[in-house]
Design a protein around this motif. Structure first.
Motif, mmCIF file in Angstrom:
data_model
loop_
_atom_site.group_PDB
_atom_site.id
_atom_site.type_symbol
_atom_site.label_atom_id
_atom_site.label_comp_id
_atom_site.label_asym_id
_atom_site.label_seq_id
_atom_site.Cartn_x
_atom_site.Cartn_y
_atom_site.Cartn_z
ATOM 1 N N ASP A 156 -5.388 4.122 -1.024
ATOM 2 C CA ASP A 156 -4.246 3.227 -1.185
ATOM 3 C C ASP A 156 -3.474 3.044 0.124
ATOM 4 N N TYR B 190 0.859 -1.192 0.000
ATOM 5 C CA TYR B 190 0.000 0.000 0.000
ATOM 6 C C TYR B 190 0.891 1.236 0.000
ATOM 7 N N PRO B 191 0.920 1.969 -1.109
ATOM 8 C CA PRO B 191 1.853 3.107 -1.190
ATOM 9 C C PRO B 191 1.506 4.217 -0.200
ATOM 10 N N GLY B 192 0.201 4.407 0.103
ATOM 11 C CA GLY B 192 -0.161 5.442 1.079
ATOM 12 C C GLY B 192 0.143 6.839 0.604
ATOM 13 N N THR B 193 -0.317 7.175 -0.587
ATOM 14 C CA THR B 193 -0.051 8.523 -1.112
ATOM 15 C C THR B 193 -1.319 9.270 -1.487
ATOM 16 N N SER B 194 -2.464 8.616 -1.429
ATOM 17 C CA SER B 194 -3.669 9.273 -1.946
ATOM 18 C C SER B 194 -4.448 9.949 -0.828
#
Lengths: 1034, 520
Positions: B254, B245-249
């Motif tokens: 995400d 999960y990139p965790g950028t949105s």
């Protein structure tokens, strides 16, 4: 007409365009030649002998003419034997034949509503009232401006039968939705077409769907709740309006076509006249909030710190210090307006001008809520040559609006539930952050109302320029060509802040939204008017052919950011997680239309109209559609003159069809840029429907206009019936097995019926005292007959804003019905007792949305206007009555589930809920009557799980004083025209509604279908205001 | 007027003046690999959404949030009426995959992208597997048809055969290297295996093994076949199907669904049942994974909640277990968390450890105890490694399980017995631990296959030791335990009632109707 009806293809538009070009070409060649002529002069006055300026004087059968100057004089070249026709809005037209004399003085009789008065009709045409076969009503700009409403739409309620205006809330700049003849569309807009000086005017309310934080699947969406934006018609300064004509049904508005299926509101702005001069007016208003919510102050909170403010605790100790947190929240709001205009015209009226400016500074009773508007407008007309007239109008509006949040996120609910043991005014910690009372997750603790209004902000700014250029070319004696080109463009900038410390913003470190809507709408319309041509002595025909092209485009660039670095600095540059969303919407429409009016002996008129539209939003195979209308008017008192001793009267009958298209991009799905891990594309919620076709409304109306006692008493009655077939329902659900969640489908069928009655009377009409009464009665009903694919229910999802009640309709129900998870009842006819859970003694609720007969449609409404004139003093007031119609008081439900309403004070009294136990015998003749005793205080589920059904208040009636104005005309030694006035707005409300104000909308005017009208959740009521000011003319 | 003419002629002589209805905001069709990432996201993430509720059935956790849902509905083996809770996978299989999957596979086939086509077949098979295991009868034959507005349900047997045939078709495609097979192209949408089709091939075998192992109550159950499929599948943790999960949105889409930023299980707490599996109550040895997967109370003890007691019951503040992030009360975005409950922890679709337990169960039932013990041991050892990996995905502060702790645990005879002494209780309990928190679909299937409280004849203990259904079952259950989740409310109970009626889905106790796969 002839060629219009047969062609269904855009190619023929080309042909028609060429026809028009040829016609226009002839304009340039045709050098008008005139016969032996002389100059006729004269003065036009009213009954009292006062000069009338701006009276049109035209040689009958031609377009040659002039208008009177500021002192009523005119001058015109005409030949002996020509008939001069004198027409002036609101007076009887007069015709005089030019004889030997050179001076022709004429007196016109004012007759606001008689059959012979001149009125505006569709496409900016004027016609004599007697020839009109449909229902329409006109309100003067002066009476609208006099109410001192910032948004002129709000002044129309009660002034026109069949018009229904609902303001979203009492906050300045709140959007107002307007509907004519009820709700016919289940999901699309029911608002009428707005026409400004002949061309469509945008009346959009920003839909929160364009916000980047509202992107599909988002957990931060507003869904048109919680925030509101001004409806753009409010950009118009009421002081610039000359008149507003409401064309009620498709019959009256048929020539406007596709967008006028819900009627049309035709606004004419002021023009300069000879002797206009300088006018200045101002107004100052003081407003107080009208109603204050009532909460119990006996029982304290259950456990401050760990609950969401539940008041099922012990009674407050006598010694407890209780704060009145409501007191001091609302402020006394001050509003001021200044309007200045200059107008005039050359003595021959060949050139006229009007320049005006207006400034409005409105405060709301809620701190921080303001609406400011600056208007600049100019209108000029010029008779360039004898055959060319040009008219240019420009309206510039700049407005700013700061609103508080509403509903779930608004300060009102916080104000109500905030513990009385705590001083809410002290809303910051010493460190300057949000002072909290609970250890709940931040989102679970309602924002302190003082904090909310200070920190959660919704600001918008709008720059708008509307320009219309009209050209009238009169190359022939038998007609003219009238072209209008218009642009309506605005840049609407919005900024919404959910503070990093607030309930909404905390888990995300604050949320900032910006959305800039750049709208530019282009319109062009050309009419070929064919003057009346007499075939025989008693039969004549006139007509017009026209073409309209519109191109509407809106581009919204939206940004959202989260995670404020500096919690107090508001800028997208100060956020860490950002995303953007661009929403472009464009529609193009090409139309051709025509009309023929057959006039038999001036008492029988038949008008035949046809229009073909080509729209960009329907698949090409079906994007061209034609629809006709026929209306007739029969002045029976002229046909049978013996009746004229008693009355004058006319019968009307009309039948019309009107088509309607879809929203842009409705039939083919597109992919969304997904924000899930590693992006990519996927379909949105809405599936394809390549078979989409236009919907058609077929409408018929019958009416009569009667007047008695020398026009002292008049009645206008209309009955109508409109059926909309193949209605396009947006966002209707289906099984997900389709691969999609929502569809835009044809197939709904609705029927609207109604009765409109306007009675006007002049009980007293003396030289120095007069009394006029105008009553508008309206009864309307919309019923859903069918839904696409026999689906059981259609609902407007944005209206599912509180609990489990929503604006849902099913076949057989009102278009304004409410569906919900209501109580389960037994199926025994006539009993239908509530089913009770044998284990708890509490009622059982449906697990599917069901109908229980709730309908927000009133039985009828009455708007009663009284005008008194005594010498220089006049008094006008509008009383608004409503009978019936249900209102859902969600605020009260919210407070009850928290033990805050006074109704929860008897919580220690044991009760048995009337009903039958669900024990298997509930549907038999001998059910077990509920005998389980509960004590609400101990069993708080009695309150917390109470159905919203208990709070849908049935048959809400009201009487409200919408506005009242007392004005006094000063003697002329002060100024040429000076008056002072006092106007009260919304001074009193008498209602059986127990909430704050039954005029509510839980959403905003952007929501389609029946919308959130009649859903009252955390809404601020309309405040009471008193205005005073002066009007001066020099 | 000239301007007017110009507008008219320009406007009208162009027949495409009206051609402005192609949505300028988004494309209507894209390259096939661009459809892939969202579908993989949902394949892994949607089971977590529903896991909030399934986890109540399986007693992984219980919510302390209120007197109502989910503690008082799902916690009592019921459901939320008129709600879409528990039907996220329904939404994602039919919609998030749905037409996107059809379009991707059509294009992949036309472009001879056999690897992408094979991945598509795996996704399709996963969808039916997830849905039929949750709901029983589902719509397969008539699915993804926009011209229909009422849909017939297919039997679970049909769904199971369809999954089998889809996975076999996927295996054929994923073995191909001809045509336009291109790892770089596939990797654009595939961040799980970065375009490596050989790993997708192993995943297909693994999913087939899982499917075939569900037949354990049927006479047609073939454990040897299950073992052979597992052997063609994952060979180590390196093959695990893990989604980062990139965790950028900003919309948090995400981020790991369980992470503190998503704030979904802030008020959830572990049950006593789970704690007992690891604290030595059931197996006599304290599991080193307990302190890395579960949360202590402020007093340092590990406790779980009783689903029959509302909220924390009589526990004092210092005895109330912390939430899964490791904090007593609420939490805010960005705080460090543990195991798979951190914002950027990877979530698996399937793990090597899980497959080894499937193999162990099959071998045990086949009577091959040595193979069973070996697979069982691999399952525990690899899951310990898995726990360490998940506790470092997001730079968490949790101490890793040392190799000494691991060795000591695996040396314990209560955990790793002699081959002959291995019990189903041990296999299924260790599988439960390995699937705890993420493998809800399979975990619940395991419990239903053993009817929640079946006794292991060998050990005389329950297969899931100490598990007891809630004493106060949901009112609509009629005293029965839950067997399935009702199909999605806003898809079926409102808009496809005729289809539901045909399978008895309108009955108030439909969710207690046993499924075909768990019956003999």
């Amino acid at each position: 007409m002839v060629w219009l009806s047969v062609h269904q293809n855009p190619v023929h538009v080309v042909m028609k365009a060429r026809v028009l070009m040829v016609l226009m070409g002839t304009v340039l060649i045709a050098a008008p030649a005139f016969a032996q002529q002389k100059t006729v002069t004269g003065k036009v006055t009213d009954e009292q002998g006062a000069p009338l300026s701006g009276v049109s004087v035209v040689i009958k059968g031609t377009n040659r003419g002039t208008s009177t100057n500021g002192v009523g004089f005119y001058s015109l070249r005409a030949a002996t034997g020509d008939v001069l026709r004198y027409r002036y809005l609101g007076t009887l037209p007069v015709e005089r034949t030019v004889g030997a004399e050179d001076v022709m003085n004429v007196q016109l009789t004012r007759t606001a509503t008689s059959l012979n008065s001149v009125v505006v009709t569709a496409l900016g045409q004027t016609a004599v009232q007697r020839s009109i076969g449909t229902s329409q009503q006109t309100v003067s700009g002066a009476s609208v401006a006099q109410t001192q409403r910032e948004n002129f739409v709000n002044a129309l309620q009660g002034r026109v039968a069949g018009v229904n205006v609902t303001s979203s809330s009492g906050v300045p700049g709140a959007s107002s939705s307007i509907t004519i003849r009820g709700i016919s569309s289940i999901s699309s807009s029911n608002q009428p077409l707005m026409i400004l000086d002949g061309l469509p005017m945008d009346n959009k309310t920003l839909n929160t769907g364009v916000l980047a934080s509202d992107a599909p699947g988002s957990a931060t969406a507003f869904s048109n709740r919680g925030v509101d934006f001004t409806n753009r018609a409010a950009d118009i300064n009421p002081e610039d309006i000359e008149s507003i004509t409401v064309l009620k049904g498709p019959e009256a508005a048929a020539l406007y076509g596709i967008d006028a299926a819900n009627g049309a509101i035709v606004i004419t702005t002021k023009r300069g006249r000879v002797g206009g001069g300088l006018e200045y007016s101002n107004s100052f208003r003081i407003e107080h909030t009208g109603a204050r919510p009532e909460i119990q102050r006996v029982y304290g909170p259950s456990a401050v710190g760990s609950t969401t403010f539940l008041y099922f605790g012990a009674p407050y100790a006598d010694t407890a210090k209780l704060y009145d947190n409501v007191d001091g929240f609302f402020r006394t709001a001050l509003t001021q307006k200044h309007n200045l205009s200059f107008s005039g015209a050359t003595p021959d009226s060949k050139i006229s001008y009007r320049l005006s400016t207006g400034v409005t500074r409105q405060q709301g009773v809620i701190p921080g809520a303001d609406y400011n508007r600056t208007n600049l407008s100019g209108a000029s007309t010029g008779q360039v040559t004898s055959w060319l007239n040009a008219d240019l109008s420009m309206i510039y509006a700049y407005d700013t609006n700061d609103q508080s949040f509403k509903g779930d996120n608004g300060p009102l609910l916080g104000l109500l539930v905030w513990p009385s043991t705590d001083n809410a005014k002290d809303f910051l910690t010493p460190a300057g952050t949000r002072r909290r009372l609970t250890n709940l997750s931040a989102a679970s603790e309602v924002d302190n109302p003082y904090f909310s209004v200070a920190k959660n902000t919704n600001k918008s700014r709008n720059n708008r320029l509307i320009t219309n250029l009209g050209l009238t070319v009169t190359p022939f004696s038998w007609g003219n060509i009238h072209t209008i080109l218009g642009t309506d463009g605005y840049t609407n900038q919005n900024q919404i802040v959910r503070d990093p410390q607030s309930a909404l913003g905390l888990t995300r470190g604050g949320i900032l939204d910006r959305a800039d809507d750049i709208t530019r709408n282009l319109n062009a319309q050309t009419l070929l008017n064919i003057n009346s041509h007499a075939f025989t002595k008693s039969l004549s025909i006139s007509g017009l052919l026209g073409n309209a092209i519109s191109d509407e485009k809106s581009t919204v660039d939206a940004l959202t950011g989260q995670g404020f670095l500096d919690p107090n600095f508001v800028s997208i540059n100060n956020t860490t997680l950002k995303s953007n969303l661009t929403t472009i919407t464009q529609r193009r429409l090409v139309s051709g239309f025509g009309q023929a009016v057959i006039d038999y002996k001036n008492y029988l008129y038949v008008t035949v109209q046809g229009r073909n539209d080509w729209t960009s939003t329907i698949p090409v195979a079906r994007n061209s559609f034609f629809y006709p209308s026929i209306t007739s008017s029969f002045v029976f008192t002229d046909a049978f003159p013996s009746l004229r001793r008693f009355m004058t009267g006319k019968l009307r009958a009309a039948i019309a069809e009107v088509g309607r298209d879809a929203l842009p991009y409705s039939y083919r799905p597109s992919l969304e840029n997904k924000t899930t891990s590693y992006g990519g594309y996927g379909y949105g919620f809405t599936g394809p429907n390549l078979g989409l076709k236009p919907e058609f409304a077929k409408s018929r109306e019958l009416g009569t206009e009667l007047s008695f006692l020398n026009d002292r008493l008049g009645i206008d009655a209309t009955v109508y019936r409109k059926q909309t077939k193949d209605q396009i329902v947006q966002n209707i659900r289906g099984s997900y097995a389709t691969g999609f969640i929502l569809f835009n489908l044809n197939g709904a069928d609705t029927r609207n019926t109604g009765l409109e009655l306007t009675v006007r009377a002049a009980p007293v009409r003396r030289t120095d005292f007069s009394w006029d009464v105008l009553a508008n009665f309206d009864h309307e009903r919309g019923v859903t007959l069918a839904l696409p694919h026999a689906l059981p229910e259609s609902y407007v999802s944005d209206t599912w804003l509180y609990g489990n009640v929503r604006s849902g309709t099913e076949p057989g129900l009102s278009t304004l019905s409410l569906t919900g998870l209501f109580y389960l009842r037994d199926t025994v006819p006539g009993r239908h007792a509530i089913l009770i859970d044998p284990s708890s003694g509490l009622p059982l609720r449906s697990s599917v949305f069901i109908d229980r007969g709730y309908d927000r449609q009133p039985d009828y409404t009455v708007g009663l206007t009284n005008s008194f004139r005594y010498k220089r003093l006049s008094l006008d007031f509008l009383l608004d009555f409503r009978k019936g119609g249900d209102v859902f008081d969600a605020t009260q439900h919210y407070l009850t589930t928290r033990g805050l309403t006074p109704a929860t004070l008897d919580r220690n009294k044991p009760i048995i809920i009337p009903g039958v136990l669900r024990d298997g015998k509930e549907n038999t003749a001998n059910p077990t009557i509920n005998n389980i005793v509960i004590v609400p205080a101990a069993q708080t589920a009695y309150y917390t799980n109470m159905s919203e059904e208990q709070f849908i208040q049935k048959n809400i009636n009201w009487v409200r004083l919408r506005d009242i104005t007392l004005s006094y005309v000063l003697p002329e030694r002060f100024a040429r025209n000076a008056s002072v006035f006092v106007t009260g707005t919304d001074l009193f409300l008498i209602t059986n509604y127990t909430g704050l104000d039954p005029i509510v909308n839980g959403n905003d005017a952007a929501v389609g279908g029946a919308g959130g009208v009649g859903i009252d959740y955390g809404n601020f009521p309309v405040p009471r205001g008193v205005n005073f000011g002066v009007r001066l003319g020099f | 007027m000239f301007a007017g003419c110009a507008v008219l002629s320009v406007a009208c002589s162009t027949s495409d003046y009206l051609d402005v209805n192609t949505n300028p905001n988004a494309p209507q069709s894209v390259s096939p690999n661009l459809y892939l990432a969202p579908m993989i996201h949902w394949m892994v993430t949607a089971p977590q959404y529903d896991g909030r509720f399934v986890g109540h059935y399986t007693q992984e956790w219980v919510s302390t949030s209120s007197n109502f849902s989910p503690a008082q509905t799902w916690g009592r083996m019921g459901y939320d009426p008129a709600s879409d809770n528990g039907a996220e996978q329904w939404r994602d299989v039919y919609w998030s995959l749905g037409q996107n999957l059809v379009d991707m596979m059509t294009k992949a086939k036309a472009e001879q992208r056999w690897d992408l086509l094979g991945v598509g077949l795996v996704l399709k098979a996963w969808g039916w597997q997830a849905l039929t295991d949750l709901h029983g009868e589902i719509i397969v034959k008539e699915a993804i048809d926009q011209s229909k507005f009422s849909f017939d349900y297919d039997t679970q047997q049909y769904a199971y055969f369809e999954i089998d045939s889809l996975l076999n078709a996927a295996i054929v495609q994923l073995q191909r290297s001809d045509g336009a097979v291109d790892p770089g192209y596939l990797a654009v949408g595939d961040k799980m295996y970065n375009g490596d089709r050989t790993k997708w091939l192993k995943l297909a075998y693994g999913m087939l093994a899982l499917n075939h192992n569900h037949y354990s109550n049927k006479s047609t159950y073939n454990p040897a076949d299950v073992i052979s499929l597992v052997d063609k599948s994952f060979t180590s943790n390196a093959d695990d199907a893990l989604l980062p999960y990139p965790g950028t949105s900003p919309d948090n889409a995400d981020f790991n669904f369980w992470g503190p930023r998503r704030d979904n299980i802030t008020r959830y707490r572990q049950t006593q049942f789970v704690v007992n599996l690891m604290n030595g109550t059931d197996f006599g040895v304290v599991d080193p994974r307990m302190s890395r997967m579960l949360a202590p109370s402020p007093d340092g003890q590990y406790r779980g909640l009783d689903p029959n007691v509302l909220g924390f019951g009589a526990l004092s503040a210092s005895q109330q277990p912390d939430n899964f992030y490791g904090y007593p009360g609420t939490t805010g975005a960005g705080l460090p968390s543990r195991y798979i409950f951190s914002d950027k922890s990877k979530i698996p679709l399937m793990t090597y450890s899980q497959l080894q337990f499937i193999k162990a169960e099959a071998a045990y039932r086949l009577g091959d105890k040595a193979t069973a013990l070996n697979a069982y041991t691999n399952g525990i050892a690899s899951h310990i490694d898995f726990v360490n990996a998940r506790n470092s995905d997001d730079n968490q502060a949790v101490t890793q399980i040392s190799s000494a702790e691991k060795t000591a645990f695996l040396a314990s005879p209560q955990i790793i017995p002699a081959a002959g002494a291995l019990t189903l209780t041990q296999i299924m309990s260790q599988k439960y631990i390995a699937q705890f928190g993420w493998g809800h679909n399979e975990l619940w299937m395991d419990m239903r296959r053993y009817h929640y409280t079946d006794i292991d004849p060998a050990s005389g203990k329950q297969v899931f030791p100490g598990f007891t259904p809630p004493t106060n079952l949901y009112a609509d259950n009629g005293g029965q335990v839950v067997q399935r989740i009702r199909p999605r409310y806003n898809s079926e109970y409102v808009w496809n009632r005729a289809g539901l009626d045909a399978i008895g889905g309108l009955a108030l106790n439909y969710h207690t109707k046993p499924m075909w796969i768990t019956q003999p």
